[in-house]
Design a protein around this motif. Sequence first.
Motif, PDB file in Angstrom:
ATOM      1  N   PRO A 121      80.157  -0.828 -30.829  1.00 31.21           N
ATOM      2  CA  PRO A 121      78.910   0.214 -30.785  1.00 31.21           C
ATOM      3  C   PRO A 121      78.521   0.442 -32.205  1.00 31.21           C
ATOM      4  O   PRO A 121      79.427   0.853 -32.925  1.00 31.21           O
ATOM      5  CB  PRO A 121      79.470   1.341 -30.008  1.00 31.21           C
ATOM      6  N   TYR A 122      77.460   0.911 -32.532  1.00 28.41           N
ATOM      7  CA  TYR A 122      76.810   1.116 -33.625  1.00 28.41           C
ATOM      8  C   TYR A 122      76.571   2.723 -33.978  1.00 28.41           C
ATOM      9  O   TYR A 122      75.636   3.288 -33.771  1.00 28.41           O
ATOM     10  CB  TYR A 122      75.375   0.391 -33.824  1.00 28.41           C
ATOM     11  N   VAL A 123      77.510   3.454 -34.192  1.00 30.85           N
ATOM     12  CA  VAL A 123      77.880   4.904 -34.221  1.00 30.85           C
ATOM     13  C   VAL A 123      76.606   5.599 -35.153  1.00 30.85           C
ATOM     14  O   VAL A 123      76.156   6.152 -34.526  1.00 30.85           O
ATOM     15  CB  VAL A 123      79.139   5.068 -34.565  1.00 30.85           C
ATOM     16  N   ASN A 124      76.578   5.195 -36.400  1.00 28.04           N
ATOM     17  CA  ASN A 124      75.718   6.133 -37.129  1.00 28.04           C
ATOM     18  C   ASN A 124      74.331   5.552 -36.946  1.00 28.04           C
ATOM     19  O   ASN A 124      73.409   6.362 -36.970  1.00 28.04           O
ATOM     20  CB  ASN A 124      76.079   5.724 -38.763  1.00 28.04           C
ATOM     21  N   ARG A 125      73.994   4.325 -36.560  1.00 29.13           N
ATOM     22  CA  ARG A 125      72.603   3.961 -36.397  1.00 29.13           C
ATOM     23  C   ARG A 125      72.163   4.621 -35.246  1.00 29.13           C
ATOM     24  O   ARG A 125      70.833   5.123 -34.936  1.00 29.13           O
ATOM     25  CB  ARG A 125      72.384   2.473 -36.165  1.00 29.13           C
ATOM     26  N   LEU A 126      72.910   4.981 -34.044  1.00 32.19           N
ATOM     27  CA  LEU A 126      72.706   5.808 -32.918  1.00 32.19           C
ATOM     28  C   LEU A 126      72.674   7.207 -33.440  1.00 32.19           C
ATOM     29  O   LEU A 126      71.668   8.053 -32.946  1.00 32.19           O
ATOM     30  CB  LEU A 126      73.689   5.740 -31.970  1.00 32.19           C
ATOM     31  N   GLY A 172      84.447   0.539 -33.335  1.00 27.99           N
ATOM     32  CA  GLY A 172      83.370   1.259 -33.776  1.00 27.99           C
ATOM     33  C   GLY A 172      82.843   1.115 -35.065  1.00 27.99           C
ATOM     34  O   GLY A 172      83.589   0.525 -35.979  1.00 27.99           O
ATOM     35  N   ALA A 173      81.442   0.597 -35.166  1.00 23.59           N
ATOM     36  CA  ALA A 173      80.958   0.097 -36.462  1.00 23.59           C
ATOM     37  C   ALA A 173      79.878   1.125 -36.772  1.00 23.59           C
ATOM     38  O   ALA A 173      79.358   1.950 -36.191  1.00 23.59           O
ATOM     39  CB  ALA A 173      80.423  -1.275 -35.922  1.00 23.59           C
ATOM     40  N   SER A 174      79.328   0.659 -38.233  1.00 24.48           N
ATOM     41  CA  SER A 174      78.396   1.452 -38.522  1.00 24.48           C
ATOM     42  C   SER A 174      78.648   3.112 -38.559  1.00 24.48           C
ATOM     43  O   SER A 174      77.957   3.988 -37.889  1.00 24.48           O
ATOM     44  CB  SER A 174      77.048   1.288 -37.596  1.00 24.48           C
ATOM     45  N   PHE A 175      79.543   3.372 -39.826  1.00 31.40           N
ATOM     46  CA  PHE A 175      79.830   4.560 -40.029  1.00 31.40           C
ATOM     47  C   PHE A 175      79.406   5.001 -41.270  1.00 31.40           C
ATOM     48  O   PHE A 175      79.270   4.260 -42.186  1.00 31.40           O
ATOM     49  CB  PHE A 175      81.322   4.870 -39.833  1.00 31.40           C
TER      50      PHE A 175
HETATM   51  O1  LIG Z   1      77.675  -5.025 -37.850  1.00 32.21           O
HETATM   52  C1  LIG Z   1      77.448  -4.016 -37.739  1.00 32.21           C
HETATM   53  C2  LIG Z   1      77.573  -3.029 -39.056  1.00 32.21           C
HETATM   54  O2  LIG Z   1      78.806  -2.442 -39.185  1.00 32.21           O
HETATM   55  C3  LIG Z   1      76.563  -2.064 -39.104  1.00 32.21           C
HETATM   56  O3  LIG Z   1      76.691  -0.984 -40.008  1.00 32.21           O
HETATM   57  P1  LIG Z   1      75.317  -0.550 -40.798  1.00 32.21           P
HETATM   58  O4  LIG Z   1      74.681   0.363 -39.713  1.00 32.21           O
HETATM   59  O5  LIG Z   1      75.983   0.160 -41.838  1.00 32.21           O
HETATM   60  O6  LIG Z   1      74.297  -1.530 -41.467  1.00 32.21           O
END
Ligand SMILES: O=C[C@H](O)COP(=O)(O)O
Length: 225
Positions: free
Chosen positions: A130-135, A164-167
């Motif tokens: 899941p894209y934590v920071n983008r959400l 968890g991704a995008s922190f």
């Molecule tokens: O693969 C997904 C990335 O972790 C997204 O990270 P980001 O929102 O920093 O580009």
Amino acid sequence: MRYMIDTANIEEIKDIIEFFPIEGVTTNPTLVSKEKMDFKTLVTGIRDVIGPDRVFFVQLRGDTAEEMIEEARALKKLIGDNYVAKIPMGRAGLKAVMTLSKEMPCCVTAICSRQQAMLAARAGASFVAPYVNRLDNIGAGGVEIACDIAGMLDHYGLPCEVVGASFKNVDQVQECAMGGCHVVTLKAEMFDMLAGHPLTDSGIAGFDKDWKAFYGENKILDLLK
Ligand SMILES: O=C[C@H](O)COP(=O)(O)O
């Protein structure tokens, strides 16, 4: 909670795996393109730096499930058993996971809702990202979604973990840890943000000053000779 690094930069990977307990490397097409390197050279370079004991996620680019399956098989041949097929969420991605998960671990990425994660897990994914920071950026509660997914997977006993991704900050990482996320994948600069604290720095500086006041520049091994 375990840690991975989210980068395709070989120097960053070398640096971070030397100093931090890193289980693997995750990449995506944006991170890979940023390196402006021949793709095969980059992938084999990362493979060689991280060795066989860390997992290596490389995202597929095929437009259909069949193309993704071929790409994943070729990448596994190149990287080895530590390859994790990173597959974008969607119809084609889910179809690819239903075949590939019998051959290698799969991570379904770009997860933005709880039901996307449930479908991915039921298709056989070993990980969902899941894209934590983008959400969080759009007020959609990224941390909450990631933690709910982790709880849901555990509740149903599904053999699928949240990566968890995008922190972007320490609070997001800590809240995901408290909420049961199994893994986080972080940009290189975040590791020092997690490891550092001003009170730690002043505490260690105090020990140094007090030691030197009596023992001078001697280190422990000098004094044990
Ligand atoms: O693969 C997904 C990335 O972790 C997204 O990270 P980001 O929102 O920093 O580009």
